[in-house]
Motif scaffolding. Structure first.
Motif, PDB file in Angstrom:
ATOM      1  N   GLN A 167       0.827  -1.204   0.000  1.00 41.73           N
ATOM      2  CA  GLN A 167       0.000   0.000   0.000  1.00 41.73           C
ATOM      3  C   GLN A 167       0.860   1.253   0.000  1.00 41.73           C
ATOM      4  O   GLN A 167       0.548   2.233  -0.682  1.00 41.73           O
ATOM      5  N   ALA A 171       0.979   3.999  -2.941  1.00 43.38           N
ATOM      6  CA  ALA A 171       0.719   5.421  -2.725  1.00 43.38           C
ATOM      7  C   ALA A 171       1.862   6.256  -3.303  1.00 43.38           C
ATOM      8  O   ALA A 171       1.625   7.319  -3.884  1.00 43.38           O
ATOM      9  N   ALA A 176       2.307  10.415  -3.979  1.00 42.02           N
ATOM     10  CA  ALA A 176       2.032  10.984  -2.660  1.00 42.02           C
ATOM     11  C   ALA A 176       3.317  11.258  -1.896  1.00 42.02           C
ATOM     12  O   ALA A 176       4.264  10.493  -1.961  1.00 42.02           O
ATOM     13  N   TRP A 179       3.721  13.091   3.903  1.00 40.25           N
ATOM     14  CA  TRP A 179       2.597  13.724   4.605  1.00 40.25           C
ATOM     15  C   TRP A 179       1.256  13.209   4.064  1.00 40.25           C
ATOM     16  O   TRP A 179       0.357  12.861   4.814  1.00 40.25           O
ATOM     17  N   LEU A 180       1.147  13.147   2.719  1.00 39.02           N
ATOM     18  CA  LEU A 180      -0.123  12.699   2.132  1.00 39.02           C
ATOM     19  C   LEU A 180      -0.358  11.216   2.424  1.00 39.02           C
ATOM     20  O   LEU A 180      -1.500  10.784   2.599  1.00 39.02           O
ATOM     21  N   LEU A 183      -1.718  11.143   5.790  1.00 43.96           N
ATOM     22  CA  LEU A 183      -3.069  11.722   5.879  1.00 43.96           C
ATOM     23  C   LEU A 183      -4.125  10.852   5.210  1.00 43.96           C
ATOM     24  O   LEU A 183      -5.211  10.639   5.749  1.00 43.96           O
ATOM     25  N   ARG A 184      -3.811  10.340   4.019  1.00 46.86           N
ATOM     26  CA  ARG A 184      -4.848   9.668   3.242  1.00 46.86           C
ATOM     27  C   ARG A 184      -4.785   8.137   3.293  1.00 46.86           C
ATOM     28  O   ARG A 184      -5.759   7.461   2.965  1.00 46.86           O
ATOM     29  N   VAL A 185      -3.626   7.593   3.658  1.00 46.16           N
ATOM     30  CA  VAL A 185      -3.496   6.134   3.635  1.00 46.16           C
ATOM     31  C   VAL A 185      -3.383   5.563   5.046  1.00 46.16           C
ATOM     32  O   VAL A 185      -4.112   4.644   5.418  1.00 46.16           O
ATOM     33  N   PRO A 188      -6.450   7.113   8.123  1.00 43.34           N
ATOM     34  CA  PRO A 188      -7.809   6.544   8.042  1.00 43.34           C
ATOM     35  C   PRO A 188      -7.845   5.051   8.372  1.00 43.34           C
ATOM     36  O   PRO A 188      -8.837   4.556   8.871  1.00 43.34           O
ATOM     37  N   GLN A 189      -6.737   4.365   8.086  1.00 43.98           N
ATOM     38  CA  GLN A 189      -6.742   2.928   8.375  1.00 43.98           C
ATOM     39  C   GLN A 189      -6.377   2.649   9.821  1.00 43.98           C
ATOM     40  O   GLN A 189      -6.683   1.578  10.350  1.00 43.98           O
TER      41      GLN A 189
ATOM     42  N   TYR B  82      -3.194  -6.597  -2.109  1.00 45.37           N
ATOM     43  CA  TYR B  82      -2.993  -5.352  -1.360  1.00 45.37           C
ATOM     44  C   TYR B  82      -2.719  -4.158  -2.248  1.00 45.37           C
ATOM     45  O   TYR B  82      -2.038  -3.226  -1.855  1.00 45.37           O
ATOM     46  N   SER B  83      -3.218  -4.189  -3.487  1.00 41.23           N
ATOM     47  CA  SER B  83      -2.938  -3.061  -4.360  1.00 41.23           C
ATOM     48  C   SER B  83      -3.928  -1.930  -4.180  1.00 41.23           C
ATOM     49  O   SER B  83      -3.663  -0.811  -4.578  1.00 41.23           O
ATOM     50  N   PHE B  85      -6.791   0.322  -1.706  1.00 39.54           N
ATOM     51  CA  PHE B  85      -6.913   0.759  -0.325  1.00 39.54           C
ATOM     52  C   PHE B  85      -8.257   0.327   0.239  1.00 39.54           C
ATOM     53  O   PHE B  85      -9.294   0.729  -0.271  1.00 39.54           O
ATOM     54  N   HIS B  87      -9.903   1.160   2.777  1.00 39.95           N
ATOM     55  CA  HIS B  87     -10.748   2.138   3.457  1.00 39.95           C
ATOM     56  C   HIS B  87     -11.421   3.102   2.494  1.00 39.95           C
ATOM     57  O   HIS B  87     -12.126   4.004   2.935  1.00 39.95           O
ATOM     58  N   LEU B  96      -8.406   8.952  -5.661  1.00 42.12           N
ATOM     59  CA  LEU B  96      -7.232   9.232  -4.820  1.00 42.12           C
ATOM     60  C   LEU B  96      -6.017   9.580  -5.671  1.00 42.12           C
ATOM     61  O   LEU B  96      -5.221  10.444  -5.312  1.00 42.12           O
ATOM     62  N   LEU B 100      -4.083  12.901  -4.753  1.00 44.34           N
ATOM     63  CA  LEU B 100      -2.709  12.920  -4.260  1.00 44.34           C
ATOM     64  C   LEU B 100      -1.833  13.777  -5.158  1.00 44.34           C
ATOM     65  O   LEU B 100      -0.901  14.434  -4.709  1.00 44.34           O
ATOM     66  N   PRO B 104      -1.358  18.785  -2.680  1.00 40.00           N
ATOM     67  CA  PRO B 104      -0.226  18.327  -1.859  1.00 40.00           C
ATOM     68  C   PRO B 104      -0.406  18.580  -0.362  1.00 40.00           C
ATOM     69  O   PRO B 104       0.309  17.986   0.436  1.00 40.00           O
ATOM     70  N   GLY B 107      -4.699  16.707   0.349  1.00 41.31           N
ATOM     71  CA  GLY B 107      -4.964  15.410  -0.248  1.00 41.31           C
ATOM     72  C   GLY B 107      -6.403  15.244  -0.701  1.00 41.31           C
ATOM     73  O   GLY B 107      -6.862  14.130  -0.922  1.00 41.31           O
ATOM     74  N   ARG B 108      -7.122  16.343  -0.807  1.00 37.77           N
ATOM     75  CA  ARG B 108      -8.509  16.266  -1.255  1.00 37.77           C
ATOM     76  C   ARG B 108      -8.795  17.353  -2.277  1.00 37.77           C
ATOM     77  O   ARG B 108      -8.203  18.428  -2.225  1.00 37.77           O
TER      78      ARG B 108
END
Lengths: 270, 283
Positions: A167, A171, A176, A179-180, A183-185, A188-189, B82-83, B85, B87, B96, B100, B104, B107-108
């Motif tokens: 993962q 990313a 990414a 930091w990203l 934040l995003r990977v 949240p998990q 596992y490629s 995500f 969540h 995403l 990404l 920067p 992330g959204r």
């Protein structure tokens, strides 16, 4: 049929679940009745009637001296300390745990230190906390926070390291930054796993709360049961213990429910 | 147009030599399949192309420049597992990639840019055959659908090179045939080279333009550690497959609208009029 293949149906399971509770209550009622028959003034195993009176006195009658409803003011004082400590611990653990889990340099820097600190018995630090911070709220909150933060940090760092390496690579191939990715990977998990770790640390948190309140306090659930111990007031102690247990169970339950609600993917993805 | 060139690449773990003096040049838009027995270093080679691991000696050049020391957006990847995500929903996973890249800090994406990216993502999701599953989480998808999602996610960033590490190895044959069709279509449609590790020779010959077989030439226990794998076979698939074109000789090969090119073990399909068939030619 082998025992490992015998599954109770729902009704049986319910009965089986209730049975231990019923047995304990039954044993108490019988023991209490026997002792009270010998000595009507026995304080060790009060009847449910006496306990009921005590609950009414503690929960629904204003205290003569302060005018407070003691059960509720004790609960508010204790929960205030507990939640403050849990909030501090969670915030610290989230930041430090994720840093240790994600960044090899921080891991080399902090992981041995945290591992060592987590082995210090927090109760042994309580005198130091009292000396340094005084007998007020700070020392109690600090005790709980010191007691559970190292565990939370180590648990979270391990959960972060457990995330499949693929993962993090993936990313990166999506451009990414560190930091990203955090934040995003990672975050949240980690959040649902944090809630599980919090559930496990509720027990120790209550332990440190009651211990701190027992030693030096003027309010709180732990303070109350250690105060009335002097009068062998089992009719107050027993419902207080039941109430503390119920609070812990409710918090545990609420954390599970919240986790399912906020992170619907988590149960299936595990 | 991205050419990959591998110069005298060695990879050693301590005393163990894994790859030995690998020299390869991949033409732009090629689809290379790496095959070989387990433990021969083909995945290690792919990881070096990804910068997940680094060569002990030698170098890898992309368009003449050494590859970046860490994974970047030029090189997309799909692993066997596992490629994606867990969540994020299907849409979230593909989105995403855009988020990404373009945000920067947070992330959204928000507002108009988000709607635009979402549209792109939905189109891509439909292209890989996941229409209708946009709001599902990966755990609710089958293995084949998860790999389709992983492909969509990797392609969203428009990588120059797509690296596949046994991406379809865990799928059953029917699903695998379907996803091969998709894979070919994507390779034809996107401006990228593909390098795929597989242990399935049939898959390699179905998809690739070129097949590289890695093999350890010496495998006796006392010498295995000091001799790594080298390129044992380097096969150009004939008839030539060229990305984005229909192959005139067989009518199959490239384009996305042809469902199957026959596998090596399939019965030969009628190839129509051939150049060695003068009778038909005049008819």
């Amino acid at each position: 049929m082998r025992l490992i293949n015998v599954r109770p149906d729902r009704g049986t399971a319910l009965v089986l679940a209730i049975l231990p509770f019923a047995l304990v209550i039954l044993a108490y009622v019988l023991g209490s009745a026997e002792r009270l028959a010998l000595n009507p003034d026995d304080k060790l195993l009060p009847s449910f009637g006496t306990i009921g009176d005590a609950i009414v006195k503690m929960a629904f009658t204003a205290d003569n001296r302060t005018g407070d409803y003691l059960l509720w003011s004790d609960t508010a004082a204790s929960l205030g300390r507990l939640l403050a400590a849990l909030a501090i611990s969670t915030a610290v653990a989230l930041v430090v745990g994720v840093l240790i889990g994600m960044l090899p340099a921080v891991r080399a820097f902090l992981a041995p230190f945290v591992g060592m600190v987590s082995m210090v018995p927090p109760l042994a630090l309580l005198p130091i906390l009292f000396i340094v911070m005084g007998l007020g709220e700070e020392s109690k909150i600090a005790l709980i926070a010191i007691g559970i933060t190292p565990f939370l940090i180590r648990d979270l760092a391990m959960r972060v390291e457990e995330l499949p390496h693929e993962q993090l690579i993936k990313a990166q191939t999506m451009g990414a930054s560190s930091w990203l990715i955090a934040l995003r990977v990672v975050l949240p998990q980690i959040a649902p796993r944090l809630m599980d770790a919090l559930r496990l640390s509720l027990g120790p948190a209550f332990l440190f709360l009651i211990a701190a309140e027992a030693i030096a306090s003027d309010s709180g659930l732990g303070y109350r049961i250690f105060l009335v111990r002097r009068y062998l007031a089992m009719d107050v102690i027993l419902p207080y213990v039941a109430w503390i247990t119920l609070l812990a169970v409710l918090m545990d339950f609420a954390l599970v429910k919240a986790r399912r609600l906020i992170f619907p993917w988590f149960g299936a993805a595990k | 147009m991205t050419a990959i060139s591998v110069r005298h690449l060695w990879k050693e773990y301590g005393d163990q030599i894994v790859l030995e003096d690998i020299c390869l040049d991949f033409a732009p838009r090629s689809f290379v399949a790496l095959v070989g027995p387990s433990g021969c270093g083909k995945t290690t080679f792919l990881r070096i192309l990804l910068s997940q691991e680094h060569a002990t000696r030698g170098e890898v050049l992309i368009d003449g420049r050494p590859i970046a020391p860490e994974p970047d957006a030029d090189r997309g990847v799909v692993f066997q597992r596992y490629s994606v995500f867990p969540h994020l929903t299907v849409l979230g996973n593909v989105l995403l990639a855009a988020e990404l890249a373009e945000a920067p800090l947070s992330g959204r994406l928000f507002g108009a840019r988000r709607r635009q990216a979402e549209e792109e993502a939905r189109a891509l999701i439909a292209e890989v055959g996941l229409k209708g599953a946009e709001d599902k989480y990966p755990a609710a998808l089958s293995g084949g659908m998860q790999q389709r999602l992983a492909l969509a996610q990797a392609i969203m960033r428009k990588p120059k090179i797509l690296l596949l590490d046994e991406p379809f190895g865990a799928l059953d044959p029917g699903i695998r045939a379907d996803i091969h069709v998709l894979m070919k279509a994507l390779w034809n449609a996107c401006e990228m080279s593909v390098v795929m590790v597989t242990h399935d020779l049939r898959e390699a010959f179905t998809l690739a333009t070129r097949i590289i077989a890695f093999e350890r030439r010496r495998n006796r226990p006392e010498e295995a550690a000091r001799y790594g794998a080298t390129v044992a076979k380097d096969i150009e698939v004939w008839p030539k497959r060229i990305a984005g074109t229909r192959n005139p000789a067989t009518g199959v090969g490239g384009s996305p609208d042809t469902p199957h090119s026959p596998g090596r073990d399939d019965p030969a399909t009628s190839s129509g009029t051939g150049r060695d068939d003068p009778a038909l030619k005049t008819a």
